[in-house]
Scaffold this motif. Structure first.
Motif, PDB file in Angstrom:
ATOM      1  N   GLY A  84      -4.165  12.234   3.909  1.00 54.14           N
ATOM      2  CA  GLY A  84      -2.817  11.899   3.473  1.00 54.14           C
ATOM      3  C   GLY A  84      -2.525  12.235   2.033  1.00 54.14           C
ATOM      4  N   SER A  85      -3.506  12.777   1.311  1.00 54.53           N
ATOM      5  CA  SER A  85      -3.280  13.149  -0.087  1.00 54.53           C
ATOM      6  C   SER A  85      -4.097  14.385  -0.410  1.00 54.53           C
ATOM      7  CB  SER A  85      -3.659  12.000  -1.032  1.00 54.53           C
ATOM      8  OG  SER A  85      -5.020  11.631  -0.853  1.00 54.53           O
ATOM      9  N   MET A  86      -3.749  15.054  -1.525  1.00 59.11           N
ATOM     10  CA  MET A  86      -4.409  16.310  -1.880  1.00 59.11           C
ATOM     11  C   MET A  86      -5.868  16.076  -2.240  1.00 59.11           C
ATOM     12  SD  MET A  86      -1.665  18.587  -3.967  1.00 59.11           S
ATOM     13  CE  MET A  86      -1.588  17.434  -5.322  1.00 59.11           C
ATOM     14  N   LEU A  87      -6.696  17.051  -1.847  1.00 63.33           N
ATOM     15  CA  LEU A  87      -8.136  16.952  -2.079  1.00 63.33           C
ATOM     16  C   LEU A  87      -8.657  18.241  -2.692  1.00 63.33           C
ATOM     17  CD1 LEU A  87      -9.118  15.539   1.427  1.00 63.33           C
ATOM     18  CD2 LEU A  87      -9.067  14.222  -0.687  1.00 63.33           C
ATOM     19  N   GLU A  88      -9.846  18.156  -3.273  1.00 55.74           N
ATOM     20  CA  GLU A  88     -10.557  19.360  -3.714  1.00 55.74           C
ATOM     21  C   GLU A  88     -12.010  19.199  -3.318  1.00 55.74           C
ATOM     22  OE1 GLU A  88     -11.376  20.227  -7.944  1.00 55.74           O
ATOM     23  OE2 GLU A  88     -10.334  22.105  -7.566  1.00 55.74           O
ATOM     24  N   LEU A  89     -12.600  20.247  -2.759  1.00 58.54           N
ATOM     25  CA  LEU A  89     -13.999  20.182  -2.340  1.00 58.54           C
ATOM     26  C   LEU A  89     -14.912  20.419  -3.531  1.00 58.54           C
ATOM     27  CD1 LEU A  89     -13.634  22.180   0.994  1.00 58.54           C
ATOM     28  CD2 LEU A  89     -13.762  19.704   0.700  1.00 58.54           C
ATOM     29  N   ASP A  90     -16.164  20.008  -3.375  1.00 60.39           N
ATOM     30  CA  ASP A  90     -17.107  20.066  -4.502  1.00 60.39           C
ATOM     31  C   ASP A  90     -17.615  21.474  -4.788  1.00 60.39           C
ATOM     32  OD1 ASP A  90     -16.903  17.344  -4.933  1.00 60.39           O
ATOM     33  OD2 ASP A  90     -18.541  16.876  -3.545  1.00 60.39           O
ATOM     34  N   SER A  91     -17.584  22.387  -3.809  1.00 61.33           N
ATOM     35  CA  SER A  91     -18.118  23.725  -4.046  1.00 61.33           C
ATOM     36  C   SER A  91     -17.344  24.751  -3.223  1.00 61.33           C
ATOM     37  CB  SER A  91     -19.601  23.791  -3.669  1.00 61.33           C
ATOM     38  OG  SER A  91     -19.755  23.667  -2.262  1.00 61.33           O
TER      39      SER A  91
ATOM     40  N   LEU B  67      -1.048   8.335  -5.175  1.00 58.84           N
ATOM     41  CA  LEU B  67      -1.646   9.445  -4.419  1.00 58.84           C
ATOM     42  C   LEU B  67      -0.675  10.599  -4.211  1.00 58.84           C
ATOM     43  CD1 LEU B  67      -3.662   7.484  -1.697  1.00 58.84           C
ATOM     44  CD2 LEU B  67      -4.377   8.226  -3.979  1.00 58.84           C
ATOM     45  N   GLY B  68       0.624  10.317  -4.263  1.00 58.98           N
ATOM     46  CA  GLY B  68       1.612  11.374  -4.105  1.00 58.98           C
ATOM     47  C   GLY B  68       2.050  11.957  -5.428  1.00 58.98           C
ATOM     48  N   MET B  69       2.891  11.208  -6.167  1.00 61.41           N
ATOM     49  CA  MET B  69       3.509  11.744  -7.385  1.00 61.41           C
ATOM     50  C   MET B  69       2.489  11.949  -8.503  1.00 61.41           C
ATOM     51  SD  MET B  69       7.036   9.526  -7.271  1.00 61.41           S
ATOM     52  CE  MET B  69       7.798  10.400  -8.649  1.00 61.41           C
ATOM     53  N   TYR B  70       1.663  10.911  -8.797  1.00 63.72           N
ATOM     54  CA  TYR B  70       0.740  11.042  -9.932  1.00 63.72           C
ATOM     55  C   TYR B  70      -0.333  12.087  -9.663  1.00 63.72           C
ATOM     56  CZ  TYR B  70      -2.680  10.149 -13.535  1.00 63.72           C
ATOM     57  OH  TYR B  70      -3.550  10.311 -14.582  1.00 63.72           O
ATOM     58  N   ARG B  71      -0.884  12.095  -8.439  1.00 68.71           N
ATOM     59  CA  ARG B  71      -1.971  13.041  -8.163  1.00 68.71           C
ATOM     60  C   ARG B  71      -1.474  14.483  -8.244  1.00 68.71           C
ATOM     61  NH1 ARG B  71      -6.312  12.145  -3.393  1.00 68.71           N
ATOM     62  NH2 ARG B  71      -6.835  10.460  -4.837  1.00 68.71           N
ATOM     63  N   THR B  72      -0.261  14.743  -7.740  1.00 66.54           N
ATOM     64  CA  THR B  72       0.311  16.092  -7.860  1.00 66.54           C
ATOM     65  C   THR B  72       0.491  16.469  -9.326  1.00 66.54           C
ATOM     66  OG1 THR B  72       1.486  15.754  -5.775  1.00 66.54           O
ATOM     67  CG2 THR B  72       2.235  17.573  -7.171  1.00 66.54           C
ATOM     68  N   LEU B  73       1.008  15.504 -10.085  1.00 69.37           N
ATOM     69  CA  LEU B  73       1.199  15.734 -11.513  1.00 69.37           C
ATOM     70  C   LEU B  73      -0.130  16.036 -12.201  1.00 69.37           C
ATOM     71  CD1 LEU B  73       3.707  15.603 -13.367  1.00 69.37           C
ATOM     72  CD2 LEU B  73       3.048  13.279 -13.941  1.00 69.37           C
TER      73      LEU B  73
ATOM     74  N   LYS C  58       0.818  -1.211   0.000  1.00 70.72           N
ATOM     75  CA  LYS C  58       0.000   0.000   0.000  1.00 70.72           C
ATOM     76  C   LYS C  58       0.856   1.267   0.000  1.00 70.72           C
ATOM     77  CE  LYS C  58      -3.923   2.150   2.352  1.00 70.72           C
ATOM     78  NZ  LYS C  58      -3.381   3.506   2.353  1.00 70.72           N
ATOM     79  N   TRP C  59       1.992   1.271   0.717  1.00 75.10           N
ATOM     80  CA  TRP C  59       2.789   2.487   0.803  1.00 75.10           C
ATOM     81  C   TRP C  59       3.425   2.854  -0.535  1.00 75.10           C
ATOM     82  CZ3 TRP C  59       8.050   2.517  -0.114  1.00 75.10           C
ATOM     83  CH2 TRP C  59       8.704   1.268  -0.113  1.00 75.10           C
ATOM     84  N   ILE C  60       3.757   1.834  -1.336  1.00 77.15           N
ATOM     85  CA  ILE C  60       4.296   2.110  -2.675  1.00 77.15           C
ATOM     86  C   ILE C  60       3.205   2.702  -3.561  1.00 77.15           C
ATOM     87  CG2 ILE C  60       5.234   1.074  -4.773  1.00 77.15           C
ATOM     88  CD1 ILE C  60       6.748  -0.887  -3.061  1.00 77.15           C
TER      89      ILE C  60
ATOM     90  N   LEU D  36       6.093  13.476  -4.227  1.00 72.63           N
ATOM     91  CA  LEU D  36       6.695  12.551  -3.270  1.00 72.63           C
ATOM     92  C   LEU D  36       6.934  13.246  -1.931  1.00 72.63           C
ATOM     93  CD1 LEU D  36       8.122   9.902  -2.508  1.00 72.63           C
ATOM     94  CD2 LEU D  36      10.193  10.808  -3.587  1.00 72.63           C
ATOM     95  N   VAL D  37       7.454  14.473  -1.963  1.00 70.96           N
ATOM     96  CA  VAL D  37       7.731  15.229  -0.736  1.00 70.96           C
ATOM     97  C   VAL D  37       6.428  15.522   0.010  1.00 70.96           C
ATOM     98  CG1 VAL D  37       8.653  17.394   0.192  1.00 70.96           C
ATOM     99  CG2 VAL D  37       9.819  16.242  -1.703  1.00 70.96           C
ATOM    100  N   ILE D  38       5.390  15.938  -0.723  1.00 72.41           N
ATOM    101  CA  ILE D  38       4.103  16.268  -0.097  1.00 72.41           C
ATOM    102  C   ILE D  38       3.524  15.031   0.593  1.00 72.41           C
ATOM    103  CG2 ILE D  38       1.724  16.953  -0.570  1.00 72.41           C
ATOM    104  CD1 ILE D  38       2.870  18.681  -2.886  1.00 72.41           C
ATOM    105  N   TRP D  39       3.594  13.879  -0.069  1.00 71.73           N
ATOM    106  CA  TRP D  39       3.048  12.648   0.516  1.00 71.73           C
ATOM    107  C   TRP D  39       3.809  12.283   1.786  1.00 71.73           C
ATOM    108  CZ3 TRP D  39       4.589   7.863   2.043  1.00 71.73           C
ATOM    109  CH2 TRP D  39       3.584   6.920   2.284  1.00 71.73           C
ATOM    110  N   ILE D  40       5.126  12.379   1.756  1.00 69.26           N
ATOM    111  CA  ILE D  40       5.943  12.055   2.934  1.00 69.26           C
ATOM    112  C   ILE D  40       5.586  12.982   4.095  1.00 69.26           C
ATOM    113  CG2 ILE D  40       8.301  12.120   3.858  1.00 69.26           C
ATOM    114  CD1 ILE D  40       9.270  11.157   1.090  1.00 69.26           C
TER     115      ILE D  40
END
Length: 715
Positions: free
Chosen positions: A632-639, A377-383, A369-371, A570-574
């Motif tokens: 633990g990962s970036m989010l965006e609210l619906d409104s 959730l870290g590198m791809y989501r930021t990208l 799961k951590w990989i 990666l840094v944000i996730w850590i």
């Protein structure tokens, strides 16, 4: 001289100018011309998409090269910087001159504007002094026809002694003939006899003192008459280039130095001081150009540009010029912001759909799961955030901005702002680089190349971050809509727009203030002068503009952003997932920064969002939401209402929103911009200064506003 493998042939091209040849048989064509003659259109029309850009070796000047094949002959065309002269008062002029002199192109095409041929002939005559393999391209023949200006191309060819081809590059008219003539000149099938400038007897006598020795020393590698005149004039950059080209130091030639001293002494005896010598040279060139122009150009209607002048009286007037400029830029921003919403949402949906499929794929592989979390959730989501938020606004803003440029409006912007930048001891062209910064500060920094003075180029580079890029607009718009315009009811959109416009005007004012501060302290010096030409208004070529802006600007900047964003993920996730005790590293850092941040009207989580948002300003709000929700990962609210409630629950007031907007406007450049500054300046020192100046400005402004509001009892 044709291309060989000797130092003055293919080898010289590769070593000194990095011209990429596939074969020694390739025909190398130099493309020269004044700014605003359609030179870039000629280049793009000849080469299509088969081109690449970079920098000239050791210079921060763009080097564009392209290829085309004509009658089984491969041509490499080098687009030289647009310049009015080869007297080397700027880096661009030096680059253009050096390539024509020492790059030994098989042919040099000089692009001129049929509507103002007399001024363009000055450059043509200077180039013909250096090389006899010249083709004159009289472009914009359609504009001349529309303005009822007639150019006798055949007579012009007779007077110049080189081939002349009329073209309308926008529609492709005349380009086949141009290719044919270029090939014949390059291969020696057309013999040219370029007109030489008749200098007055005083100058000719001085030239003849030096010319024989130069010819004896370097042979036919350089035009000896032209070189003699430039050396008498004391053109040190040319002497340095000649030394590099010839691989020996002419400064050590005692006989040459003796003859130069004799020539200068004789000139002085004739009341021609060395300081005035260039004026004598230029006057001879201008008189020759005037004479030729009078014999080949006729005006059916002397008031052909009356309409353009009437428009300019409005667009560049003291009372209306600035308001119209602000209005037009406001429209561009509004279209960018509104138009980017839908494609940004679609792109985000598509990229996050891929994220879900990646999750399924990693689960199928049985990956720990951590990989999965680090990569997806870290590198791809930021990208994904960076691409989905950056790409649509840039894909809209850059074409719109390029359309204004193609129309001929941007030089009018520079004209309107020139007075204010001069007051700030900065360069008038900084207005253009600042406007480019609204789309992307990295692109604005690259645009600083158009400023000749290294000192003023640095000022423009350091202050470019004070105008908000498209990455900061989402933050500014969201906060202005929620906290400033929220109570305005039906007029909320107008209030939000005015808030953003006020932010932009504040950014421009800060740019001017910091520019003056820098010019009076670490970057002292007098502002330089420059020729600001107001080109004719032209109908923009929408298709070509879109292709050029997408490939040359949007994808170029996005590529750099992507390189920076993935490691940042990666840094944000850590930071969000590695815990010490009962709290994450992110929380510990936020608590540490909280006391200082409160002094600025912020809090520790807001400050950490800006710090972790260094790779791209677009991810500041998602990081902040993630922090407040302890995810633990970036989010965006619906409104926006949900976002407002989340922020209020975490202690936000209108003052927090205002200070966050101020800090968003004035803080360190994003990672892509910092990387670009390092590339452009070649200096870690000036990159650090570019980081510190806006950051210190933001801290001071936020402190004043926050503490002032508290002292006045406004919160």
């Amino acid at each position: 001289m044709g291309l060989t493998n000797q130092s003055t042939g293919t080898g010289a091209l590769k070593e000194m100018f990095e011209v990429k040849l596939e074969s020694p048989e390739d025909i190398v064509v130099a493309l020269a011309g004044n700014p605003n003659t359609g030179k870039s259109t000629v280049f793009n029309s000849l080469t299509g998409l088969n081109q690449h850009t970079g920098n000239w070796p050791g210079k921060t000047v763009t080097n564009a090269q392209g290829r085309y094949t004509y009658k089984d002959k491969k041509h490499v065309i080098v687009d030289l910087p647009g310049t009015y002269s080869l007297l080397a008062s700027s880096v661009e002029e030096q680059v253009a001159r050096d390539f024509i002199c020492f790059g030994n192109p098989n042919a040099t095409v000089v692009v001129t504007d049929a509507t103002c041929l007399e001024r363009n002939l000055n450059l043509v005559l200077q180039i013909m002094e250096i090389t006899d393999k010249v083709v004159v391209c009289v472009n914009l023949m359609d504009e001349a026809k529309r303005k009822k200006i007639h150019v006798n191309l055949k007579k012009l060819e007779e007077l110049l002694g080189v081939p002349v081809v009329g073209t309308t590059a926008r529609s492709g008219k005349g380009l086949d003939k141009l290719k044919n003539v270029v090939k014949k000149v390059a291969l020696g099938e057309i013999k040219t006899n370029p007109k030489k400038i008749d200098y007055n007897p005083i100058l000719d006598k001085a030239i003849n003192k030096v010319k024989p020795h130069i010819h004896h020393t370097i042979g036919s590698k350089i035009n000896s008459k032209w070189a003699a005149l430039r050396l008498i004039d004391g053109d040190n950059p040319l002497l340095e280039s000649m030394n590099n080209y010839l691989n020996f130091n002419l400064s050590n030639d005692e006989l040459l130095n003796e003859k130069l001293d004799m020539a200068r002494k004789e000139l002085k005896e004739e009341d021609v001081n060395l300081e005035d010598l260039r004026d004598y040279i230029v006057s001879n060139i201008v008189e020759t150009a005037e004479d030729i122009s009078k014999r080949v150009v006729t005006f059916e209607n002397e008031s052909y540009d009356l309409r353009a002048r009437k428009i300019d009286k409005i667009l560049t007037s003291k009372s209306l010029g600035i308001p119209i400029m602000i209005g037009l830029l406001g429209i561009v921003f509004w279209i960018t912001i509104q138009g980017a919403n839908y494609p940004s949402t679609m792109l985000a949906n598509g990229l996050f759909w891929i994220e879900s499929k990646l999750t399924v794929f990693f689960n199928w592989l049985g990956t720990p799961k951590w990989i999965h979390d680090i990569i997806v959730l870290g590198m791809y989501r930021t990208l994904a955030w960076v691409v989905s938020v950056m790409l649509p606004p840039m894909a809209i803003f850059f074409p719109l901005f390029t359309l204004l440029e193609d129309l001929g409006y941007l030089p009018r912007v520079a004209f309107n702002l020139d007075h204010y930048f001069k007051k700030a001891c900065a360069h008038g062209k900084q207005a253009l680089t600042m406007c480019m910064g609204f789309g992307c500060n990295a692109a604005g920094v690259i645009a600083c190349r158009i400023i000749d003075s290294p000192r003023e180029r640095l000022i423009a580079t350091i202050t470019n971050n004070f105008v908000p890029c498209n990455g900061r607009f989402p933050t500014l718009i969201a906060l202005a809509t929620i906290f400033i315009a929220g109570a305005a009811g039906a007029f909320s959109s107008i209030v939000a727009t005015l808030s953003i416009l006020a932010t932009i005007i504040l950014g421009v004012m800060i740019t001017l203030f910091i520019s003056k501060l820098l010019s009076k302290t670490v970057l002292k010096g007098l502002p330089s002068s420059f020729t600001l030409e107001l080109p004719p208004y032209r109908k923009p070529q929408v298709g070509r503009v879109i292709v050029r802006s997408i490939f040359d600007r949007t994808l170029f900047v996005l590529g750099r952003a992507v390189v920076v964003a993935a490691p940042a993920g990666l840094v944000i996730w850590i930071m969000a997932n590695v815990t010490v005790g009962d709290a994450s590293l992110l929380t510990h850092c936020a608590e540490f920064l909280d006391p200082f941040s409160r002094l600025l009207g912020l809090d520790g989580y807001i400050m950490m969002a800006f710090i972790l948002g260094l790779p791209a300003n677009e991810i500041v709000i998602p990081i902040l939401i993630m922090s407040y929700m302890s995810k633990g990962s970036m989010l965006e609210l619906d409104s926006l209402n949900e976002m407002k409630q989340l922020f209020i629950d975490n202690g936000w007031t209108w003052l927090t929103a205002v200070c966050t907007m101020l800090f968003s406007l004035n803080h360190w450049p994003c990672g892509t911009t910092l990387w670009t500054i390092r590339k452009e300046t070649g200096s870690f020192k000036w990159t650090l200064v570019s980081f510190l100046v806006p950051t210190i400005t933001g801290i001071v402004l936020c402190f004043i506003v926050a503490q002032g509001a508290k002292l006045l009892g406004l919160v």
